[in-house]
Design an enzyme around this catalytic site. Sequence first.
Site, PDB file in Angstrom:
ATOM      1  N   LYS A  89      86.915 -28.120  -2.683  1.00 32.66           N
ATOM      2  CA  LYS A  89      86.749 -28.727  -1.254  1.00 32.66           C
ATOM      3  C   LYS A  89      85.211 -29.635  -1.740  1.00 32.66           C
ATOM      4  O   LYS A  89      84.314 -29.066  -2.400  1.00 32.66           O
ATOM      5  CB  LYS A  89      86.119 -28.164  -0.405  1.00 32.66           C
ATOM      6  CG  LYS A  89      85.731 -28.821   1.210  1.00 32.66           C
ATOM      7  CD  LYS A  89      85.325 -28.021   2.198  1.00 32.66           C
ATOM      8  CE  LYS A  89      84.806 -27.676   3.535  1.00 32.66           C
ATOM      9  NZ  LYS A  89      84.528 -27.240   4.451  1.00 32.66           N
TER      10      LYS A  89
ATOM     11  N   SER B 136      86.544 -27.768   8.814  1.00 27.98           N
ATOM     12  CA  SER B 136      86.736 -29.134   8.435  1.00 27.98           C
ATOM     13  C   SER B 136      87.593 -28.992   6.883  1.00 27.98           C
ATOM     14  O   SER B 136      87.546 -29.742   6.509  1.00 27.98           O
ATOM     15  CB  SER B 136      85.067 -28.775   7.523  1.00 27.98           C
ATOM     16  OG  SER B 136      84.560 -28.024   6.489  1.00 27.98           O
TER      17      SER B 136
ATOM     18  N   SER C  12      85.687 -23.173   9.616  1.00 27.92           N
ATOM     19  CA  SER C  12      86.384 -24.272   8.414  1.00 27.92           C
ATOM     20  C   SER C  12      87.204 -23.430   7.482  1.00 27.92           C
ATOM     21  O   SER C  12      87.484 -24.356   6.742  1.00 27.92           O
ATOM     22  CB  SER C  12      85.173 -24.879   8.238  1.00 27.92           C
ATOM     23  OG  SER C  12      84.470 -25.862   8.560  1.00 27.92           O
TER      24      SER C  12
HETATM   25  N1  GLN Z   1      84.495 -26.784  13.141  1.00 30.42           N
HETATM   26  C1  GLN Z   1      82.754 -25.794  13.169  1.00 30.42           C
HETATM   27  C2  GLN Z   1      82.331 -27.211  13.420  1.00 30.42           C
HETATM   28  O1  GLN Z   1      82.764 -28.372  13.704  1.00 30.42           O
HETATM   29  C3  GLN Z   1      82.770 -24.958  12.046  1.00 30.42           C
HETATM   30  C4  GLN Z   1      82.392 -26.425  10.999  1.00 30.42           C
HETATM   31  C5  GLN Z   1      82.595 -25.253   9.489  1.00 30.42           C
HETATM   32  O2  GLN Z   1      82.603 -24.513   9.625  1.00 30.42           O
HETATM   33  N2  GLN Z   1      81.947 -26.008   8.339  1.00 30.42           N
HETATM   34  O3  GLN Z   1      81.086 -26.937  13.008  1.00 30.42           O
END
Ligand code: GLN
Length: 488
Positions: free
Chosen positions: A89, A164, A188
């Site tokens: 990532k 994400s 994420s």
């Molecule tokens: N969807 C969550 C957010 O937007 C989690 C994102 C993540 O785990 N990096 O913060």
Amino acid sequence: MSGEVRGTESLVEKPQTLAALRGEIASGRVKAAELAASYYERIERKNPRLNVYLSLTKERAFAQAERIDDLAAKGDPLPPLAGIPVGIKDVLVMRGAPSTAGSRILQGYQPPYDATAVSRLEAAGAVLLGKLNCDEFAMGSSNENSAFGPVRNPVDPERVPGGSSGGSAAAVAANLAVATLGTDTGGSIRQPASFCGVVGVLPTYGRVSRFGLIAFASSLDRVGPFAANVRDAATLLGVIAGHDPKDATSSRAPIEDYAAESDTPVEGLRIGVPEEYFAEGLDPEVRAALEKGIDALRAAGCTIQPASLPHTQYAVPTYYLIATAEASANLARFDGVRYGYRSPHSATLSDMYSHSRDEGFGAEVKRRILLGTYALSAGYYDAYYLKAQQVRRVLAEEFQRAFAQVDAIVTPTSPGPAFKLGEKTDDPLAMYLADIYTVTASLAGICGVTVPSGATAAGLPVGMQVLARPLHEGAAFRVARAVEAAQI
Ligand code: GLN
């Protein structure tokens, strides 16, 4: 004929387990360099549509593959991930490779060092193919917040892969890597894995070093693997887990043998099912698929019992206060001076700061910086940030009590399957609320695995989230493996 090199197309077109691939490489039947070339060829064909990789690290990949082939030719013992193609990532830094975190503000930044999780993978023999698309600074649930365009879900390209770590999940689902690394702050890894029908791991906070991770919310950020099956994910976690002197929050606790744990039968395990996670708002098809997963656990000899997590409803507001507060502090460093993008439209230093940030950050990142700065400001701190920290403690204690009765807790990973691109982009609140089942474990610091548990009638994958107490990833792998074995 012995010693003959086997064509790699068949290995790439039909995904193999990590152990099988490693065996082929060790025997010399498959060359790691040819395997990497086949993956790159496949990426060239599929990436223009899926937008999974942001950049490729071919030189480094082939140098590593050749090292592995030399070892294999000499008959030397091979490390656990020898020749295995892996994607990273783009929030984890790799020496000399673009590391954008999905943001325009980091365009052009080439870090001079490797993240610890990345260097551990490479030391274990992995071939690092490139950097994977994600929501900007890991903020989002659909990968639509990437400055470099959304990723498409390989299961249905009109749908999001989740976020994400959308690129990390989609890369495994489309076999553009055997395994990948992602990060999980509030879901994420777990949510995109569930949307794409792959396995994703949320290690305990501190289990995997955060050194070299471009920070979103430091008290919540975790690095973890994605793979096509539970055992491969367990093997990867075994490689990246462990204490790192470069991360003061990394744990010194001994590491379980995750792969062996994942091979251990579940008979006799007590599984908690919290009613709060199967209440209003859960898609009926998701519920039905998960009920089959729970039936499979019962059939495998687990005791299924109710669990109670009554404060679940407070988790989303708590998470979005803490995560944005920490993000507002972490993102202060992107000022146009030290890294990446600098606005050319500035007469003064202070103009340069504000124009660089205005032009460099996307809308969601700006929204979070504003929310977080507000929550931390004098006069509001006690009402918002401090209160959120107190609720966080309540949630952690609630899980602790629940785990006194059970070995693992199973829940949906997400209230619905993958949604259509553009379907939720106008409604950030709806997007936040869908994080309901993942943010609790993030706040509580516990660990978990998401594993495919059937699909909807339209063929969209459903993920089961298996949660375990801190540093007991092995229990989550065991339960996930039993669900996987049931082939729901
Ligand atoms: N969807 C969550 C957010 O937007 C989690 C994102 C993540 O785990 N990096 O913060």
